[in-house]
Design an enzyme around this catalytic site. Structure first.
Site, PDB file in Angstrom:
ATOM      1  NE  ARG A 111      32.439  37.015  40.930  1.00 62.54           N
ATOM      2  CZ  ARG A 111      32.858  38.203  40.518  1.00 62.54           C
ATOM      3  NH1 ARG A 111      33.106  39.154  41.416  1.00 62.54           N
ATOM      4  NH2 ARG A 111      33.028  38.464  39.253  1.00 62.54           N
ATOM      5  CB  THR A 154      23.422  38.254  42.981  1.00 63.84           C
ATOM      6  OG1 THR A 154      24.094  37.001  43.244  1.00 63.84           O
ATOM      7  CG2 THR A 154      21.962  37.979  42.650  1.00 63.84           C
ATOM      8  CG  ASP A 171      36.336  33.452  35.257  1.00 64.64           C
ATOM      9  OD1 ASP A 171      36.962  32.527  35.823  1.00 64.64           O
ATOM     10  OD2 ASP A 171      35.144  33.697  35.503  1.00 64.64           O
ATOM     11  CG  ASP A 176      35.985  30.532  32.890  1.00 64.53           C
ATOM     12  OD1 ASP A 176      35.647  29.458  33.419  1.00 64.53           O
ATOM     13  OD2 ASP A 176      35.173  31.426  32.590  1.00 64.53           O
TER      14      ASP A 176
HETATM   15  C1  PRP Z   1      36.489  33.801  41.435  1.00 57.51           C
HETATM   16  C2  PRP Z   1      37.755  33.883  42.240  1.00 57.51           C
HETATM   17  C3  PRP Z   1      37.252  34.190  43.627  1.00 57.51           C
HETATM   18  C4  PRP Z   1      36.047  35.050  43.342  1.00 57.51           C
HETATM   19  C5  PRP Z   1      36.405  36.486  43.587  1.00 57.51           C
HETATM   20  O1  PRP Z   1      35.865  32.582  41.597  1.00 57.51           O
HETATM   21  O2  PRP Z   1      38.546  32.733  42.172  1.00 57.51           O
HETATM   22  O3  PRP Z   1      36.884  33.044  44.366  1.00 57.51           O
HETATM   23  O4  PRP Z   1      35.719  34.872  41.954  1.00 57.51           O
HETATM   24  O5  PRP Z   1      35.302  37.296  43.435  1.00 57.51           O
HETATM   25  P1  PRP Z   1      34.623  38.043  44.663  1.00 57.51           P
HETATM   26  O6  PRP Z   1      35.720  38.644  45.464  1.00 57.51           O
HETATM   27  O7  PRP Z   1      33.755  39.077  43.995  1.00 57.51           O
HETATM   28  O8  PRP Z   1      33.804  37.051  45.432  1.00 57.51           O
HETATM   29  P2  PRP Z   1      34.517  32.186  40.809  1.00 57.51           P
HETATM   30  O9  PRP Z   1      33.326  32.494  41.653  1.00 57.51           O
HETATM   31  O10 PRP Z   1      34.549  32.782  39.441  1.00 57.51           O
HETATM   32  O11 PRP Z   1      34.602  30.628  40.748  1.00 57.51           O
HETATM   33  P3  PRP Z   1      35.682  29.683  40.041  1.00 57.51           P
HETATM   34  O12 PRP Z   1      36.970  29.830  40.806  1.00 57.51           O
HETATM   35  O13 PRP Z   1      35.084  28.343  40.153  1.00 57.51           O
HETATM   36  O14 PRP Z   1      35.828  30.124  38.611  1.00 57.51           O
HETATM   37  N1  URA Z   2      36.838  36.490  39.606  1.00 56.66           N
HETATM   38  C1  URA Z   2      37.796  36.385  38.651  1.00 56.66           C
HETATM   39  O1  URA Z   2      38.216  35.276  38.290  1.00 56.66           O
HETATM   40  N2  URA Z   2      38.239  37.522  38.088  1.00 56.66           N
HETATM   41  C2  URA Z   2      37.805  38.739  38.452  1.00 56.66           C
HETATM   42  O2  URA Z   2      38.276  39.753  37.900  1.00 56.66           O
HETATM   43  C3  URA Z   2      36.814  38.822  39.449  1.00 56.66           C
HETATM   44  C4  URA Z   2      36.353  37.675  40.015  1.00 56.66           C
END
Ligand code: PRP
Ligand code: URA
Length: 206
Positions: free
Chosen positions: A101, A105, A197, A200
């Site tokens: 993400r 945005t 997160d 993380d």
């Molecule tokens: C997180 C999570 C989803 C997404 C959900 O990933 O694992 O893929 O956010 O959010 P959304 O429904 O608003 O799209 P992130 O983009 O943080 O990446 P990561 O798994 O690499 O930390």
């Molecule tokens: N991605 C995450 O990891 N946590 C949230 O709460 C939303 C998006």
């Protein structure tokens, strides 16, 4: 179709995920275990077919799963669910979809895609712990459909109403299985109460 799986063992482990002081290793282990239990529940209605086998005593008909399976984590956080899902479907192939993400945005940016061949005839289980705005999962589901997938199920641990609405609108044919439907998204599009997160916390990059 949205199904909230309220099994007490899953709910108990979810509390561990939500606690802010759960160490990364315990968090990762709990994500994997919840993925196993969710996948087991998802498989409840999967089809069987009969084959003839030989026991030590005689020949008989017995049942095996009718489908071949593909597990597709949405990177990064979905990776922590893969081994859990593989415990239920050890012969599944694993595809990968990389989405992150954008911090401003909150929309997903694609950075990786590697899927097994012959995806069209297989049952595809997409795994990601978090369904927030739904942008990432909606994009992953579209990428899979564009690659020929016809039978897809989305499995997540915590979901927000906003994400469920988006997937229901854009992909009405995809069932969503989740361990919890939380209250809302905050101004940064994080799920509340949520767990923070997921990526993380899994990988210790806080
Ligand atoms: C997180 C999570 C989803 C997404 C959900 O990933 O694992 O893929 O956010 O959010 P959304 O429904 O608003 O799209 P992130 O983009 O943080 O990446 P990561 O798994 O690499 O930390
Ligand atoms: N991605 C995450 O990891 N946590 C949230 O709460 C939303 C998006």
């Amino acid at each position: 179709m949205i199904k909230e799986i309220k099994h007490p063992i899953i709910q108990n482990k979810l509390t561990l995920l939500r606690r802010k002081d759960t160490p990364s290793k315990d968090f990762r282990d709990a994500v994997e275990e919840i993925a196993t239990f969710l996948t087991y529940e998802v498989a409840r209605d999967f089809g069987l077919r009969e084959i003839e086998i030989e026991t030590p005593l005689t020949r008989c008909n017995s049942k095996i799963l009718a489908d071949d399976f593909i597990i597709v984590p949405i990177l990064r956080a979905g990776l922590a669910m893969v081994n859990g899902a593989l415990k239920i479907f050890p012969d599944a192939a694993v595809g990968h979809i990389g989405l992150v993400r954008d911090e401003n945005t909150h929309t997903p940016i694609e950075y990786y895609k590697k899927l097994p061949p012959n995806i069209a005839g297989k049952k595809v289980l997409v795994v990601d712990p978090m369904l927030a705005t739904g942008g990432s999962s909606a994009a992953a589901l579209q990428m899979l459909k564009d690659s020929g997938a016809k039978d897809i199920i989305f499995i997540c641990i915590i979901s927000a109403p906003e994400g469920i609405n988006l997937i229901t609108r854009e992909h009405p044919d995809i069932p969503i299985y989740t361990a919890a439907i939380d209250d809302h998204l905050n101004e940064n599009c994080y799920i509340v109460p949520g767990l923070g997160d997921a990526g993380d916390r899994i990988f210790g990059t806080l």
